[in-house]
Motif scaffolding. Structure first.
Motif, short mmCIF file in Angstrom:
data_model
loop_
_atom_site.label_atom_id
_atom_site.label_comp_id
_atom_site.label_asym_id
_atom_site.label_seq_id
_atom_site.Cartn_x
_atom_site.Cartn_y
_atom_site.Cartn_z
N HIS A 63 -55.87 10.46 62.03
CA HIS A 63 -55.88 9.44 63.09
C HIS A 63 -54.73 8.46 62.92
CE1 HIS A 63 -57.94 8.00 59.55
NE2 HIS A 63 -57.64 6.77 59.93
N ARG A 64 -54.17 8.35 61.70
CA ARG A 64 -53.04 7.45 61.42
C ARG A 64 -51.79 8.31 61.34
NH1 ARG A 64 -54.06 2.61 59.94
NH2 ARG A 64 -56.11 3.04 59.06
N GLY A 112 -58.49 12.99 65.27
CA GLY A 112 -59.41 11.86 65.28
C GLY A 112 -60.64 12.10 64.42
N ILE A 113 -60.81 13.34 63.95
CA ILE A 113 -61.97 13.65 63.10
C ILE A 113 -61.56 13.46 61.65
CG2 ILE A 113 -63.68 15.40 62.48
CD1 ILE A 113 -63.76 14.69 65.44
N VAL A 114 -62.10 12.46 61.01
CA VAL A 114 -61.77 12.22 59.60
C VAL A 114 -62.25 13.43 58.77
CG1 VAL A 114 -62.31 10.77 57.60
CG2 VAL A 114 -61.74 9.73 59.81
N GLY A 142 -56.79 10.69 53.95
CA GLY A 142 -56.91 9.38 53.33
C GLY A 142 -57.94 9.39 52.22
N ASP A 143 -58.08 8.25 51.55
CA ASP A 143 -59.10 8.10 50.51
C ASP A 143 -60.49 8.26 51.11
OD1 ASP A 143 -57.64 5.48 51.35
OD2 ASP A 143 -59.74 4.91 51.16
N GLY A 144 -60.69 7.70 52.32
CA GLY A 144 -61.99 7.84 52.98
C GLY A 144 -62.27 9.29 53.32
N SER A 145 -61.28 9.94 53.88
CA SER A 145 -61.41 11.34 54.26
C SER A 145 -61.72 12.23 53.06
CB SER A 145 -60.09 11.76 54.92
OG SER A 145 -59.87 13.11 54.81
N GLN A 148 -65.23 13.60 52.55
CA GLN A 148 -65.89 14.46 53.54
C GLN A 148 -66.13 15.86 52.98
OE1 GLN A 148 -67.03 12.27 55.71
NE2 GLN A 148 -66.29 13.30 57.53
N ASN A 172 -54.69 4.52 50.53
CA ASN A 172 -54.14 3.21 50.94
C ASN A 172 -55.15 2.10 50.65
OD1 ASN A 172 -56.06 3.54 52.92
ND2 ASN A 172 -54.63 3.65 54.63
N TYR A 174 -58.22 1.64 51.45
CA TYR A 174 -59.32 1.37 52.39
C TYR A 174 -59.66 2.57 53.26
CZ TYR A 174 -58.26 -3.48 51.29
OH TYR A 174 -58.05 -4.66 50.62
N GLY A 175 -60.93 2.74 53.54
CA GLY A 175 -61.41 3.59 54.61
C GLY A 175 -62.03 2.63 55.61
N HIS A 240 -57.07 -1.74 59.94
CA HIS A 240 -57.46 -0.35 60.14
C HIS A 240 -56.97 0.14 61.51
CE1 HIS A 240 -59.53 3.37 60.37
NE2 HIS A 240 -60.29 2.95 61.37
C1 TPP Z 1 -65.97 12.53 61.00
C2 TPP Z 1 -65.61 11.10 61.23
N1 TPP Z 1 -66.34 10.13 60.65
C3 TPP Z 1 -66.04 8.84 60.85
C4 TPP Z 1 -64.99 8.49 61.66
C5 TPP Z 1 -64.64 7.02 61.88
N2 TPP Z 1 -63.44 6.69 61.09
C6 TPP Z 1 -62.22 6.67 61.66
S1 TPP Z 1 -61.01 6.32 60.55
C7 TPP Z 1 -62.13 6.15 59.31
C8 TPP Z 1 -61.67 5.80 57.90
C9 TPP Z 1 -60.78 6.80 57.31
O1 TPP Z 1 -60.31 6.31 56.10
P1 TPP Z 1 -59.16 7.05 55.33
O2 TPP Z 1 -59.44 8.51 55.28
O3 TPP Z 1 -58.95 6.36 54.05
O4 TPP Z 1 -57.89 6.90 56.29
P2 TPP Z 1 -57.07 5.59 56.64
O5 TPP Z 1 -57.73 4.98 57.85
O6 TPP Z 1 -57.09 4.69 55.49
O7 TPP Z 1 -55.72 6.09 56.97
C10 TPP Z 1 -63.43 6.40 59.75
C11 TPP Z 1 -64.60 6.34 58.91
C12 TPP Z 1 -64.26 9.54 62.28
N3 TPP Z 1 -63.22 9.28 63.08
N4 TPP Z 1 -64.58 10.82 62.04
#
Ligand code: TPP
Ligand code: MG
Length: 319
Positions: A63-64, A112-114, A142-145, A148, A172, A174-175, A240
């Motif tokens: 998404h970024r 857009g799907i993390v 990302g760290d949040g991703s 998954q 980075n 943060y998620g 974010h």
């Molecule tokens: C499957 C899914 N879950 C939740 C979201 C909502 N969401 C969008 S960005 C994000 C955080 C992602 O964090 P990270 O992977 O660290 O990427 P960053 O935003 O730091 O680049 C979330 C939870 C989504 N888009 N898709």
């Protein structure tokens, strides 16, 4: 690295930075629809990785994703038009910020799907292996991703099938609004190693460090040894999404990363110190980038917008 390559890398970093800084301003005009996540601060990762790739290598972004797509050769003006929703955009305005793709450049799409990217990259890597090509398929996460299940499954499959995928993890910090130190269980790097692949660590604010790690990952894939990962910690300059008030971050943190973790400053200092580029050459590159970004915004504002009937086109494709 020769002079042309160094200048190109610097210009790429600068282009991504200014594209994002300008978008941050332009979005406030209300002309750009949808949600936008800016990549500023993380440019050294996209450019450090993509500098070693060509059009036959694949990337899958997040998404970024603006920075990854520009670093992989996505046309800057066509990308700006896409973000403005024009029919002249890279995806006829139907992708927008979060779904830019350009198959001719091996850009399989922002996403857009993390966690949606790594399985796609492994699919592309399977295709590369089947064809007997010497290319790689790179996913950015990302760290949040990294938390998954899709990412875990993709890493496991890549190891089992020994395919040439490279999993790039950009931590980075943060998620969304939650710190990685809270939300990532254990150690992201060791967790990745646990799948049975090497992880090359890089400084995510240093183009050269990411470039070196990528060279190692590509050599590993080209030697038929299958997947690997790159782990890079990097700063996120903005919130974010554009509009995030960032109440969870201190002003000191934001000024500190701009001061001490700026990939542009770091690259500039290195090339000036070893005399591989001059201040004048860097200044010329800066001017060219600023003009390109101005031209892109002017072109995107003037470019045509879709009509209602366009929504029924490109729904299905024929193979
Ligand atoms: C499957 C899914 N879950 C939740 C979201 C909502 N969401 C969008 S960005 C994000 C955080 C992602 O964090 P990270 O992977 O660290 O990427 P960053 O935003 O730091 O680049 C979330 C939870 C989504 N888009 N898709
Ligand atoms: Mg993150």
């Amino acid at each position: 690295m020769d002079k042309d390559k160094l200048l190109r890398a610097y210009s790429q970093l600068k282009t991504i930075r200014e594209f994002e800084e300008r978008l941050n301003v332009e979005i406030a005009t209300g002309e750009i629809a949808g949600f936008t996540h800016l990549y500023a601060g993380q440019e050294a990762v996209a450019v450090g990785v993509c500098e070693s790739l060509d059009d036959k290598d694949y990337i899958v972004s997040t998404h970024r994703g603006h920075g990854h797509c520009m670093a992989k050769g996505g046309d800057v003006i066509d990308m700006m038009k896409e973000i403005y929703g024009s029919t002249e955009g890279l995806c006829k305005g139907k992708g927008g910020s979060m779904h830019i793709a350009d198959f001719d450049r091996g850009i399989l799409g922002a996403n857009g799907i993390v966690g949606g990217g790594p399985p796609l990259a492994v699919g592309a890597a399977i295709a590369i292996k089947q064809r007997g090509d010497k290319n790689v398929a790179v996913s950015f996460s990302g760290d949040g991703s990294s938390n998954q299940g899709t990412v875990f499954e993709a890493m496991n499959l890549a190891v089992v099938l020994e395919v040439p995928s490279i999993f790039v993890f950009e931590n980075n910090g943060y998620g969304e609004h939650t710190g990685a130190d809270y939300a990532v269980g254990g150690d992201l790097l060791k967790r990745t190693q646990g799948f049975g692949m090497p992880v090359f660590t890089a400084d995510g604010a240093d183009f050269f460090s990411v470039y070196d790690a990528t060279q190692k990952a590509i050599a590993h894939a080209n030697a038929g040894q299958g997947p690997s990962a790159i782990y890079a910690e990097c700063p996120r300059y903005f919130g974010h999404y554009v509009g995030d008030p960032q109440k969870y971050r201190s002003k000191d943190e934001l000024s500190d990363i701009r001061e001490n973790q700026d990939c542009l400053k770091i690259l500039r200092a290195k090339v000036i110190e070893d005399a591989s580029l001059t201040e004048a050459e860097l200044a010329t590159a800066d001017e060219q980038v600023m003009k390109l970004i101005d031209d892109a915004v002017t072109a995107a504002r003037a470019a045509p917008r879709p009509v209602a009937a366009d929504v029924l086109e490109d729904v299905y494709i024929n193979y």
